[in-house]
Design a protein around this motif. Structure first.
Motif, PDB file in Angstrom:
ATOM      1  N   GLN A 219       0.812  -1.216   0.000  1.00  0.00           N
ATOM      2  CA  GLN A 219       0.000   0.000   0.000  1.00  0.00           C
ATOM      3  C   GLN A 219       0.851   1.275   0.000  1.00  0.00           C
ATOM      4  O   GLN A 219       0.465   2.299  -0.574  1.00  0.00           O
ATOM      5  N   GLU A 220       2.032   1.190   0.618  1.00  0.00           N
ATOM      6  CA  GLU A 220       2.859   2.390   0.785  1.00  0.00           C
ATOM      7  C   GLU A 220       3.181   3.047  -0.565  1.00  0.00           C
ATOM      8  O   GLU A 220       3.108   4.269  -0.711  1.00  0.00           O
ATOM      9  N   ASP A 223       0.246   4.876  -1.859  1.00  0.00           N
ATOM     10  CA  ASP A 223       0.033   6.130  -1.128  1.00  0.00           C
ATOM     11  C   ASP A 223       0.987   7.210  -1.638  1.00  0.00           C
ATOM     12  O   ASP A 223       0.601   8.375  -1.810  1.00  0.00           O
ATOM     13  N   GLU A 224       2.218   6.809  -1.893  1.00  0.00           N
ATOM     14  CA  GLU A 224       3.204   7.782  -2.406  1.00  0.00           C
ATOM     15  C   GLU A 224       2.801   8.303  -3.778  1.00  0.00           C
ATOM     16  O   GLU A 224       2.888   9.497  -4.048  1.00  0.00           O
TER      17      GLU A 224
END
Ligand SMILES: [Fe+2]
Length: 241
Positions: A219-220, A223-224
């Motif tokens: 997910q990171e 998100d970025e």
């Protein structure tokens, strides 16, 4: 999430064929979690004059607006106008280059040639990057993988501060994980796009790619990418539906 690359406007390029199809593509995108779209119809030097092309692009927007019901408007992403500029050896000197930017921003989508890239091609893009107010977005970098494009040029785009965009279709390809995962892990890809063209050919498919990226890269990274896109569009001038 934001779709930075789409051919939703009808009858201006090889994208949507009519208003109804455009609206269906918008709804399909929204249903996949896309809340913002950048419209990037092709601009090919010599096909239309810039004046005619800009008039056509606005005409398509107006026709879609007229056809949208109040109910429809709740089920489509917000959208901003831009272009996918076919590479031209003098594009860095066009006095109207700014007409193609994502409206309200300084980003322009410069499509690289589908033939072996040359040092001169790279210099045109770098001239735009360093000597004009505009920041190139390099669309569908994946299209140049596994082809005659020299890797050293692709690598150069990862090193200079252009925005590199990957198409959903590549992420959705069952055998492509070993190719795209290291690129996302190394933060070499900045933007995502469906490059959707119609309901018959290359439907909106970014939602599936986002799910896949989440599974493969976590997910990171999503998100970025989302935060970067929103920062890029913070001053964007959206179409008023
Ligand atoms: Fe495209």
């Amino acid at each position: 999430m934001i779709d930075f690359h789409s051919h939703v406007l009808h009858h201006i390029d090889d994208g949507s064929h009519n208003v109804d199809e455009s609206i269906t593509m918008l709804k399909m995108s929204y249903a996949q979690g896309i809340d913002t779209m950048v419209f990037t119809p092709h601009f090919r030097f010599g096909e239309y004059s810039i004046k005619e092309w800009l008039r056509l692009r606005q005409e398509k927007v107006d026709q879609i607006r007229e056809a949208l019901t109040e109910e429809d408007k709740k089920m489509i992403p917000r959208a901003v106008l831009s272009a996918e500029i076919e590479f031209h050896k003098d594009m860095n000197h066009w006095d109207y280059l700014g007409e193609f930017r994502i409206q309200g921003t300084n980003y322009i989508m410069t499509e690289m040639p589908f033939m072996p890239w040359t040092k001169q091609n790279m210099e045109v893009v770098e001239d735009i990057l360093y000597n004009t107010p505009y920041i190139p977005i390099i669309p569908h970098i994946d299209r140049y993988f596994h082809t005659f494009t020299e890797q050293k040029y692709i690598d150069r785009f990862y090193r200079i501060p252009v925005m590199v965009q990957m198409n959903a279709i590549y992420i959705n390809g069952v055998h492509n994980v070993p190719f795209f995962k290291p690129l996302f892990d190394a933060r070499k890809i900045q933007l995502l796009g469906s490059d959707c063209h119609s309901m018959e050919w290359r439907q909106p498919d970014l939602g599936q790619a986002i799910d896949r990226l989440r599974e493969v890269c976590g997910q990171e990274i999503l998100d970025e990418i989302d935060a970067r896109g929103r920062e890029m569009l913070k001053d964007a001038i959206y179409i008023e539906w």
